[in-house]
Design an enzyme around this catalytic site. Sequence first.
Site, PDB file in Angstrom:
ATOM      1  N   ASP A  87      54.546  38.301  37.895  1.00 41.55           N
ATOM      2  CA  ASP A  87      53.144  38.552  38.212  1.00 41.55           C
ATOM      3  C   ASP A  87      52.788  37.720  39.442  1.00 41.55           C
ATOM      4  O   ASP A  87      52.979  36.501  39.451  1.00 41.55           O
ATOM      5  CB  ASP A  87      52.264  38.157  37.027  1.00 41.55           C
ATOM      6  CG  ASP A  87      50.800  38.481  37.264  1.00 41.55           C
ATOM      7  OD1 ASP A  87      50.461  39.672  37.282  1.00 41.55           O
ATOM      8  OD2 ASP A  87      50.011  37.529  37.434  1.00 41.55           O
ATOM      9  N   ASN A 120      43.547  40.663  48.460  1.00 37.85           N
ATOM     10  CA  ASN A 120      42.774  41.906  48.631  1.00 37.85           C
ATOM     11  C   ASN A 120      41.336  41.604  49.024  1.00 37.85           C
ATOM     12  O   ASN A 120      40.773  42.265  49.903  1.00 37.85           O
ATOM     13  CB  ASN A 120      42.786  42.725  47.334  1.00 37.85           C
ATOM     14  CG  ASN A 120      43.991  43.633  47.228  1.00 37.85           C
ATOM     15  OD1 ASN A 120      44.650  43.927  48.211  1.00 37.85           O
ATOM     16  ND2 ASN A 120      44.282  44.063  46.023  1.00 37.85           N
ATOM     17  N   ASP A 167      49.840  44.183  40.485  1.00 39.00           N
ATOM     18  CA  ASP A 167      50.636  43.149  41.150  1.00 39.00           C
ATOM     19  C   ASP A 167      51.742  42.649  40.226  1.00 39.00           C
ATOM     20  O   ASP A 167      52.190  41.515  40.327  1.00 39.00           O
ATOM     21  CB  ASP A 167      49.748  42.002  41.616  1.00 39.00           C
ATOM     22  CG  ASP A 167      49.064  41.268  40.470  1.00 39.00           C
ATOM     23  OD1 ASP A 167      49.002  41.825  39.347  1.00 39.00           O
ATOM     24  OD2 ASP A 167      48.594  40.138  40.684  1.00 39.00           O
TER      25      ASP A 167
END
Length: 181
Positions: free
Chosen positions: A60, A68, A103
């Site tokens: 992760d 973002n 992600d």
Amino acid sequence: FAGVLTHIGDIKAEQERLSHLAYHDPLTGLPNRYLLMDRLEMAIARARRAGALAAAVFIDLDGFKAVNDTWGHETGDFLLVSVAERLTKAVREQDTAARPGGDEFIAVLDGFSSPGEIDTLLNRINGAFSEPVKAGDRLIAISASVGAAVYPDDGETANELIAKADEYMYAHKSRNRGASR
């Protein structure tokens, strides 16, 4: 006759394209959750027959939302593609790097005789995050929380291994948060 052959060729190419889309992540080109589960079940079956080990490694990305939010989704997508390329290079040819979504990435490690071999590959996977990613004129430092579950010790099925690897990954993430405070 030539027109019919061309048309059949076009149909075949479209079928192959749709098949690829059904089993691969459109952004990174890595196997998606469906193909991942199949590959993990096959790795478990081979390990069971050979008396060997297999592993699911849950990865992760840390702080991906901030990328973002700060630089936009295009930069985030570029980061995901870069991570996919690094993971593909970090695993062996018989292994699978997959992106089930967001992600999160999962690596299927196939055909080990000892936990030490898995540790060596985990070090290579962790090394994929040691260098920042160059996105345009900026360098983006990346890190990841990683958890590995090994067949048969941590589970007998693909779902059990992924759940255990996810649990180990969250424990790793919690330890890292505590260390940074």
